[in-house]
Design a protein around this motif. Structure first.
Motif, mmCIF file in Angstrom:
data_model
loop_
_atom_site.group_PDB
_atom_site.id
_atom_site.type_symbol
_atom_site.label_atom_id
_atom_site.label_comp_id
_atom_site.label_asym_id
_atom_site.label_seq_id
_atom_site.Cartn_x
_atom_site.Cartn_y
_atom_site.Cartn_z
ATOM 1 N N TRP A 117 -2.789 3.532 5.804
ATOM 2 C CA TRP A 117 -1.351 2.988 6.009
ATOM 3 C C TRP A 117 -1.414 3.400 7.484
ATOM 4 O O TRP A 117 -0.804 2.424 8.243
ATOM 5 C CB TRP A 117 -0.458 4.143 5.405
ATOM 6 N N LEU B 157 11.259 9.428 -0.837
ATOM 7 C CA LEU B 157 12.141 8.994 -1.637
ATOM 8 C C LEU B 157 11.650 8.449 -2.940
ATOM 9 O O LEU B 157 10.538 8.107 -2.963
ATOM 10 C CB LEU B 157 12.776 7.842 -0.962
ATOM 11 N N MET C 142 4.695 3.412 10.179
ATOM 12 C CA MET C 142 5.551 2.837 9.094
ATOM 13 C C MET C 142 6.928 3.445 8.793
ATOM 14 O O MET C 142 7.604 3.774 9.929
ATOM 15 C CB MET C 142 4.760 2.544 7.641
ATOM 16 N N HIS D 193 8.273 5.269 -3.863
ATOM 17 C CA HIS D 193 7.688 4.862 -2.494
ATOM 18 C C HIS D 193 6.186 4.580 -2.958
ATOM 19 O O HIS D 193 5.683 5.359 -3.480
ATOM 20 C CB HIS D 193 7.645 6.248 -1.623
HETATM 21 C C1 LIG Z 1 9.657 2.355 3.516
HETATM 22 O O1 LIG Z 1 9.843 2.885 2.289
HETATM 23 C C2 LIG Z 1 10.366 2.251 1.085
HETATM 24 C C3 LIG Z 1 10.508 3.434 -0.023
HETATM 25 O O2 LIG Z 1 11.468 4.109 0.392
HETATM 26 C C4 LIG Z 1 9.383 1.125 0.798
HETATM 27 O O3 LIG Z 1 10.090 0.444 -0.373
HETATM 28 C C5 LIG Z 1 9.093 0.252 2.003
HETATM 29 O O4 LIG Z 1 8.244 -0.862 1.649
HETATM 30 C C6 LIG Z 1 8.952 1.098 3.108
HETATM 31 N N1 LIG Z 1 8.605 0.154 4.309
HETATM 32 C C7 LIG Z 1 7.469 0.016 5.235
HETATM 33 C C8 LIG Z 1 7.767 -0.832 6.177
HETATM 34 O O5 LIG Z 1 6.619 0.529 4.830
#
Ligand SMILES: *[C@@H]1O[C@H](CO)[C@@H](O)[C@H](O)[C@H]1NC(C)=O
Ligand SMILES: *[C@@H]1O[C@H](CO)[C@@H](O)[C@H](O)[C@H]1NC(C)=O
Ligand SMILES: *[C@@H]1O[C@H](CO)[C@@H](O)[C@H](O)[C@H]1NC(C)=O
Ligand SMILES: *[C@@H]1O[C@H](CO)[C@@H](O)[C@H](O)[C@H]1NC(C)=O
Ligand SMILES: *[C@@H]1O[C@H](CO)[C@@H](O)[C@H](O)[C@H]1NC(C)=O
Length: 340
Positions: free
Chosen positions: A235, A198, A250, A201
């Protein structure tokens, strides 16, 4: 009276939006979407966030049949999404208009949801960590510039706009049902030949920062698959894959090697062979053909019954019909009864 005018304007706008959703090349956006479009048109398309992006960072403006097949197959698998091919060699769109002699570019630009644009790295890197790196670097002194600039461009474009990046030797066979994903090339090792996110990101932002901090273009892949793998390890706690299931951590999916690399690179020649029983590729979304291994320049020959020929026939029929070489004697006008 004014009310009525506003209402009809609204209806026209809605109709345009509707047409735009479904045809993409609707005349409602005519000024932006002439066959070879402007930079503004590029932003408008990318702004939808669901694009499939292919890049050509060399000066080539005559895509090979394989590039054509990759783009065509994506257009077929994602009929509702814009499929973009950005070419560095197209400095501007007038140039392409004035001599569109390339059969592959003509073929591709005739597909409704395929769009060709010049790749302008400088504006692409603006507002990203890559900009300062790009303005400092002397590209003619870089040995691996084609790869390195491609690695950088794909990170920036998917970070800015979201969507899916694919190498131009990837044949799409079914839609990827994921929003944020990386593709494993093998256990605990990510490729950067296909990935999707998305917009904005943080994973890709971190990749771009690390790209600049740890820049070393003399090590092949250091800015590419090794970079993706380094950040993925930050990550996620990577484990080995179990059977053919993907890993999640995540909000990222780390997709099993079967999804894109069912034939691994040491076996790349298998694509150019005739199989007794062809694999079903049931666990795959797209097939990476390892074109950089093909230094001897193996071509896809019509009538050869190789795996790759059959893939072209099925997944990129226009490329198959118009761009493939056949064995000399088969170049006849068989469908013309007057030609017997
Ligand atoms: C999940 O993805 C979004 C971007 O679409 C990001 O802003 C968000 O921090 C992410 N959440 C985690 C828990 O990594
Ligand atoms: C685009 O290319 C044409 C032909 O090469 C050239 O005349 C024109 O100045 C270029 N336009 C821009 C904005 O670079
Ligand atoms: C158009 O033709 C000119 C001169 O033959 C060439 O230099 C240029 O690269 C061509 N442009 C494209 C987009 O093929
Ligand atoms: C860039 O690198 C090339 C090749 O090494 C060299 O000839 C050129 O002088 C360099 N340009 C600058 C501005 O340093
Ligand atoms: C592959 O999928 C098709 C259709 O879903 C199915 O008919 C076929 O049996 C599957 N083949 C294998 C080897 O799983």
């Amino acid at each position: 009276m004014l009310m009525k005018l506003q209402l009809s304007l609204l209806i026209v706008l809605l109709a345009c939006g509707f047409l735009y959703q479904f045809t993409l090349k609707s005349s409602c956006l005519f000024p932006f979407l002439l066959p070879y479009k402007s930079q503004q048109g590029l932003e408008a398309l990318l702004g939808h966030g669901r694009s499939i992006v292919f890049l050509e960072t060399s000066e080539r403006t005559e895509p090979s049949p394989l590039v054509s097949c990759a783009v065509e197959s994506a257009a077929k698998v994602y009929p509702e999404q814009p499929v973009l091919l950005l070419l560095k060699g197209l400095t501007n769109s007038t140039q392409l208009l004035s001599n569109s002699t390339s059969p592959a570019l003509s073929l591709l630009s005739a597909i409704d949801n395929v769009f060709l644009f010049p790749l302008d790295m400088k504006s692409l890197f603006e507002d990203t960590p890559l900009f300062s790196w790009y303005t400092r670097i002397n590209s003619s002194a870089e040995r691996n510039w084609l790869y390195v600039s491609s690695d950088a461009s794909r990170l920036a474009i998917i970070w800015k706009y979201g969507g899916v990046y694919m190498d131009s030797d990837v044949i799409s066979i079914r839609p990827i049902p994921e929003e944020n994903f990386l593709a494993a090339q093998e256990s605990q090792f990510s490729s950067n030949g296909v990935f999707g996110f998305l917009p904005h990101h943080p994973f890709l932002w971190q990749c771009m920062e690390n790209f600049v901090e740890n820049y070393n273009s003399d090590i092949w892949g250091h800015q590419g698959p090794y970079l993706m793998t380094r950040i993925l390890r930050v990550w996620c706690k990577l484990r080995d894959f179990q059977e053919v299931s993907d890993l999640r951590c995540m909000n990222l999916s780390f997709l099993h090697p079967q999804r894109f690399y069912p034939i691994s690179y040491p076996a790349w020649k298998r694509y150019y062979e005739v199989w007794d029983t062809e694999p079903s590729f049931n666990d795959s979304y797209a097939l990476h053909l390892w074109n950089h291994m093909n230094r001897e320049g193996r071509a896809v020959i019509r009538g050869s019954n190789t795996l790759v020929e059959n893939l072209y026939r099925k997944y990129c029929p226009r490329t198959y019909r118009d761009l493939l070489q056949g064995p000399e004697e088969s170049v006849t006008w068989e469908w013309d009864p007057g030609n017997k």
